[in-house]
Design a protein around this motif. Structure first.
Motif, PDB file in Angstrom:
ATOM      1  N   LEU A  33       0.813  -1.109  -0.065  1.00 25.90           N
ATOM      2  CA  LEU A  33       0.072   0.047   0.060  1.00 25.90           C
ATOM      3  C   LEU A  33       0.854   1.351  -0.103  1.00 25.90           C
ATOM      4  O   LEU A  33       0.398   2.335  -0.421  1.00 25.90           O
ATOM      5  CB  LEU A  33      -0.868  -0.061   1.037  1.00 25.90           C
ATOM      6  CG  LEU A  33      -2.166  -1.010   1.084  1.00 25.90           C
ATOM      7  CD1 LEU A  33      -2.747  -1.107   2.395  1.00 25.90           C
ATOM      8  CD2 LEU A  33      -3.051  -0.585  -0.084  1.00 25.90           C
ATOM      9  N   TRP A  45      -4.994  -3.871  -7.463  1.00 24.79           N
ATOM     10  CA  TRP A  45      -5.382  -4.180  -6.017  1.00 24.79           C
ATOM     11  C   TRP A  45      -5.256  -2.989  -5.225  1.00 24.79           C
ATOM     12  O   TRP A  45      -6.109  -3.041  -4.369  1.00 24.79           O
ATOM     13  CB  TRP A  45      -4.275  -5.407  -5.609  1.00 24.79           C
ATOM     14  CG  TRP A  45      -4.772  -5.705  -4.153  1.00 24.79           C
ATOM     15  CD1 TRP A  45      -5.428  -6.632  -3.575  1.00 24.79           C
ATOM     16  CD2 TRP A  45      -3.932  -5.027  -3.014  1.00 24.79           C
ATOM     17  NE1 TRP A  45      -5.462  -6.529  -2.485  1.00 24.79           N
ATOM     18  CE2 TRP A  45      -4.524  -5.657  -2.060  1.00 24.79           C
ATOM     19  CE3 TRP A  45      -2.740  -4.476  -3.022  1.00 24.79           C
ATOM     20  CZ2 TRP A  45      -4.163  -5.418  -0.503  1.00 24.79           C
ATOM     21  CZ3 TRP A  45      -2.395  -3.857  -1.648  1.00 24.79           C
ATOM     22  CH2 TRP A  45      -3.033  -4.360  -0.535  1.00 24.79           C
ATOM     23  N   ARG A  46      -4.231  -2.215  -5.216  1.00 26.25           N
ATOM     24  CA  ARG A  46      -4.052  -0.966  -4.333  1.00 26.25           C
ATOM     25  C   ARG A  46      -4.944  -0.200  -4.577  1.00 26.25           C
ATOM     26  O   ARG A  46      -5.871   0.574  -3.609  1.00 26.25           O
ATOM     27  CB  ARG A  46      -2.696  -0.318  -4.579  1.00 26.25           C
ATOM     28  CG  ARG A  46      -2.825   0.556  -3.352  1.00 26.25           C
ATOM     29  CD  ARG A  46      -1.054   0.970  -3.349  1.00 26.25           C
ATOM     30  NE  ARG A  46      -0.545   1.299  -4.799  1.00 26.25           N
ATOM     31  CZ  ARG A  46       0.569   1.818  -4.938  1.00 26.25           C
ATOM     32  NH1 ARG A  46       1.564   1.524  -3.969  1.00 26.25           N
ATOM     33  NH2 ARG A  46       1.283   2.258  -6.102  1.00 26.25           N
ATOM     34  N   THR A  48      -8.333  -0.656  -5.350  1.00 26.53           N
ATOM     35  CA  THR A  48      -9.574  -1.310  -4.678  1.00 26.53           C
ATOM     36  C   THR A  48      -9.424  -1.361  -3.108  1.00 26.53           C
ATOM     37  O   THR A  48     -10.087  -1.088  -2.457  1.00 26.53           O
ATOM     38  CB  THR A  48      -9.843  -2.454  -5.114  1.00 26.53           C
ATOM     39  OG1 THR A  48      -9.935  -2.428  -6.753  1.00 26.53           O
ATOM     40  CG2 THR A  48     -10.953  -3.307  -4.544  1.00 26.53           C
ATOM     41  N   ALA A  49      -7.964  -1.703  -2.683  1.00 21.54           N
ATOM     42  CA  ALA A  49      -7.879  -1.870  -1.109  1.00 21.54           C
ATOM     43  C   ALA A  49      -7.623  -0.640  -0.454  1.00 21.54           C
ATOM     44  O   ALA A  49      -8.097  -0.669   0.778  1.00 21.54           O
ATOM     45  CB  ALA A  49      -6.685  -2.845  -1.142  1.00 21.54           C
ATOM     46  N   ALA A  50      -6.913   0.312  -1.023  1.00 19.30           N
ATOM     47  CA  ALA A  50      -6.484   1.333  -0.095  1.00 19.30           C
ATOM     48  C   ALA A  50      -7.884   2.053   0.418  1.00 19.30           C
ATOM     49  O   ALA A  50      -7.530   2.453   1.778  1.00 19.30           O
ATOM     50  CB  ALA A  50      -5.868   2.275  -1.030  1.00 19.30           C
ATOM     51  N   LEU A  52     -10.235   1.003   1.892  1.00 19.84           N
ATOM     52  CA  LEU A  52     -10.812   0.082   2.949  1.00 19.84           C
ATOM     53  C   LEU A  52     -10.024  -0.005   4.100  1.00 19.84           C
ATOM     54  O   LEU A  52     -10.443  -0.562   5.192  1.00 19.84           O
ATOM     55  CB  LEU A  52     -10.840  -1.212   2.183  1.00 19.84           C
ATOM     56  CG  LEU A  52     -11.636  -1.490   0.937  1.00 19.84           C
ATOM     57  CD1 LEU A  52     -11.459  -3.148   0.643  1.00 19.84           C
ATOM     58  CD2 LEU A  52     -13.047  -1.133   1.177  1.00 19.84           C
ATOM     59  N   VAL A  53      -9.064   0.958   4.091  1.00 21.65           N
ATOM     60  CA  VAL A  53      -8.158   0.770   5.291  1.00 21.65           C
ATOM     61  C   VAL A  53      -8.845   1.718   6.311  1.00 21.65           C
ATOM     62  O   VAL A  53      -9.449   2.786   6.017  1.00 21.65           O
ATOM     63  CB  VAL A  53      -6.681   1.364   5.114  1.00 21.65           C
ATOM     64  CG1 VAL A  53      -5.938   1.617   6.396  1.00 21.65           C
ATOM     65  CG2 VAL A  53      -5.956   0.337   4.160  1.00 21.65           C
ATOM     66  N   ARG A  54      -8.642   1.204   7.504  1.00 17.56           N
ATOM     67  CA  ARG A  54      -9.280   1.939   8.688  1.00 17.56           C
ATOM     68  C   ARG A  54      -8.418   2.370   9.784  1.00 17.56           C
ATOM     69  O   ARG A  54      -7.350   1.538   9.906  1.00 17.56           O
ATOM     70  CB  ARG A  54     -10.695   0.862   9.489  1.00 17.56           C
ATOM     71  CG  ARG A  54     -11.666   0.603   8.221  1.00 17.56           C
ATOM     72  CD  ARG A  54     -12.552   1.783   8.118  1.00 17.56           C
ATOM     73  NE  ARG A  54     -13.460   1.874   7.019  1.00 17.56           N
ATOM     74  CZ  ARG A  54     -13.347   1.870   5.754  1.00 17.56           C
ATOM     75  NH1 ARG A  54     -12.180   2.260   5.264  1.00 17.56           N
ATOM     76  NH2 ARG A  54     -14.256   1.588   4.805  1.00 17.56           N
ATOM     77  N   PHE A 135      -7.617  -5.957   9.254  1.00 15.71           N
ATOM     78  CA  PHE A 135      -7.054  -5.914   7.855  1.00 15.71           C
ATOM     79  C   PHE A 135      -7.407  -6.855   6.878  1.00 15.71           C
ATOM     80  O   PHE A 135      -7.778  -6.810   5.868  1.00 15.71           O
ATOM     81  CB  PHE A 135      -5.264  -5.654   7.848  1.00 15.71           C
ATOM     82  CG  PHE A 135      -4.697  -5.207   6.703  1.00 15.71           C
ATOM     83  CD1 PHE A 135      -4.630  -4.142   6.362  1.00 15.71           C
ATOM     84  CD2 PHE A 135      -3.990  -6.407   5.977  1.00 15.71           C
ATOM     85  CE1 PHE A 135      -4.106  -3.610   5.010  1.00 15.71           C
ATOM     86  CE2 PHE A 135      -3.250  -5.994   4.835  1.00 15.71           C
ATOM     87  CZ  PHE A 135      -3.346  -4.625   4.306  1.00 15.71           C
ATOM     88  N   GLU A 138     -11.404  -6.927   6.303  1.00 18.50           N
ATOM     89  CA  GLU A 138     -11.926  -5.777   5.563  1.00 18.50           C
ATOM     90  C   GLU A 138     -11.023  -5.471   4.112  1.00 18.50           C
ATOM     91  O   GLU A 138     -11.709  -4.748   3.450  1.00 18.50           O
ATOM     92  CB  GLU A 138     -11.930  -4.472   6.463  1.00 18.50           C
ATOM     93  CG  GLU A 138     -12.926  -4.781   7.771  1.00 18.50           C
ATOM     94  CD  GLU A 138     -13.099  -3.594   8.533  1.00 18.50           C
ATOM     95  OE1 GLU A 138     -13.009  -2.570   8.197  1.00 18.50           O
ATOM     96  OE2 GLU A 138     -13.049  -3.855   9.899  1.00 18.50           O
ATOM     97  N   VAL A 139      -9.866  -5.598   4.031  1.00 15.25           N
ATOM     98  CA  VAL A 139      -9.073  -5.166   3.070  1.00 15.25           C
ATOM     99  C   VAL A 139      -8.656  -6.431   2.135  1.00 15.25           C
ATOM    100  O   VAL A 139      -8.696  -6.208   0.914  1.00 15.25           O
ATOM    101  CB  VAL A 139      -7.691  -4.262   3.500  1.00 15.25           C
ATOM    102  CG1 VAL A 139      -6.696  -4.005   2.438  1.00 15.25           C
ATOM    103  CG2 VAL A 139      -8.200  -3.208   4.385  1.00 15.25           C
TER     104      VAL A 139
END
Length: 329
Positions: A33, A45-46, A48-50, A52-54, A135, A138-139
């Protein structure tokens, strides 16, 4: 670069995990990330995933350095499969191990969470375990199917290499930046004058393919089998006809340069992958950059080249037999 030294016994102790390891996946994904040098697969992938980080995942990211390093204790040995046993093993890491691995790299002033982790406090341990768990759920969970598919496909390629050529064929074909010359496996990276030697001494070697790295990583701790993480094979590798079609469009050498950048590379790495001189490599990258097919980032005297989305679509189109036009993404 890493130089991995094998004994005769080690050649019979080269293994792969049968499925992705939860803690390796968490560490490599958290690292990706913030990594500028990643493959098109990891870049997609990043995106979409970034989002979702909390905030609850912050304890995990505190263990990933700006340069992408992370401590060995983040990847403990786990007896059984699954996320929960791995998280439990992580939270049970002795405070002395955490201090030995972290303290040399920490500034004099650290926050309460890091101080608690160094002191072995239960709250900091629970926060780290919860961060890894969140992580994953959710990610990583939304993309786990695609990442596992690529992992399994790479293992299939390696299995065929062993069946047809044995361990020599396997170690010789891992990645363009990996060179096998019995009894030493050498992995080249962006900085070739940095060398770390890993002597297996009968412990064997675990190989771990990942879609989220562009260079090889290694973990070597006493009394444990060393691990070499390498970039997964590109699943869009074309057949000979597609290769010829792209060569007709760009020229054979320039097409090879472009294909070699499915994983970002420095000028030196790229020259080694294609087998051409540094001067020729610089000339080809200049033309490809002018055509908006690659980007080049310069940091501390090193030029890092990567594909643009246009180039990635062009390569995908060529692999589908559509040379000379951009495939729809």
């Amino acid at each position: 670069m890493f130089r991995v030294h094998f004994t005769a016994a080690d050649l019979g102790r080269v293994t792969f995990p049968t499925e992705p390891h939860p803690l390796w996946e968490a560490a490599l994904a958290a690292r990706a990330l913030g990594d500028r040098s990643i493959s098109p697969v990891a870049r997609r992938w990043r995106r979409t995933a970034a989002p979702l980080v909390r905030g609850s995942m912050r304890p995990l990211f505190k263990l990933i350095s700006p340069g992408g390093m992370f401590p060995d204790f983040l990847i403990p040995e786990v007896a059984g499969p699954g996320l929960e046993p791995a998280v439990e093993a992580l939270m049970e890491t002795p405070a002395s191990v955490i201090r030995d691995e972290l303290e040399p790299w920490l500034p004099p002033e650290i926050d309460r969470y890091m101080r608690g982790l160094l002191d072995g406090r239960a709250g900091s341990r629970r926060a780290l375990g919860g961060a890894v768990r969140d992580f994953h759920q959710e990610v990583l969970a939304p993309s786990s199917g695609e990442l596992q598919r690529r992992y399994g496909a790479d293992l299939g390629i390696r299995s065929r290499a062993v069946l047809h050529g044995g361990i020599d064929a396997l170690l010789s074909s891992l990645h363009p930046d990996v060179e096998w010359a019995t009894p030493v496996l050498t992995t080249y990276g962006p900085v070739d004058d940095w060398i770390a030697d890993i002597h297996l001494n009968g412990r064997g070697l675990e190989l771990y393919p990942s879609s989220l790295v562009s260079n090889c990583l290694a973990m070597d701790t006493p009394d444990r089998r060393p691990v070499l993480v390498y970039p997964c094979a590109d699943l869009t590798d074309p057949d000979d006809a597609a290769t010829d079609a792209l060569a007709d469009l760009l020229g054979r050498t320039r097409a090879a340069v472009l294909r070699s950048l499915t994983h970002p590379a420095t000028t030196t790495q790229l020259a080694r992958r294609v087998g051409i001189s540094l001067a020729s490599t610089s000339d080809h990258t200049r033309v490809l950059r002018a055509a908006a097919l690659i980007t080049t980032q310069r940091t501390q005297g090193t030029a890092l080249h990567a594909l643009t989305p246009t180039a990635h679509n062009l390569l995908t189109g060529a692999s589908k037999g559509i040379p000379g036009q951009i495939a729809n993404s």
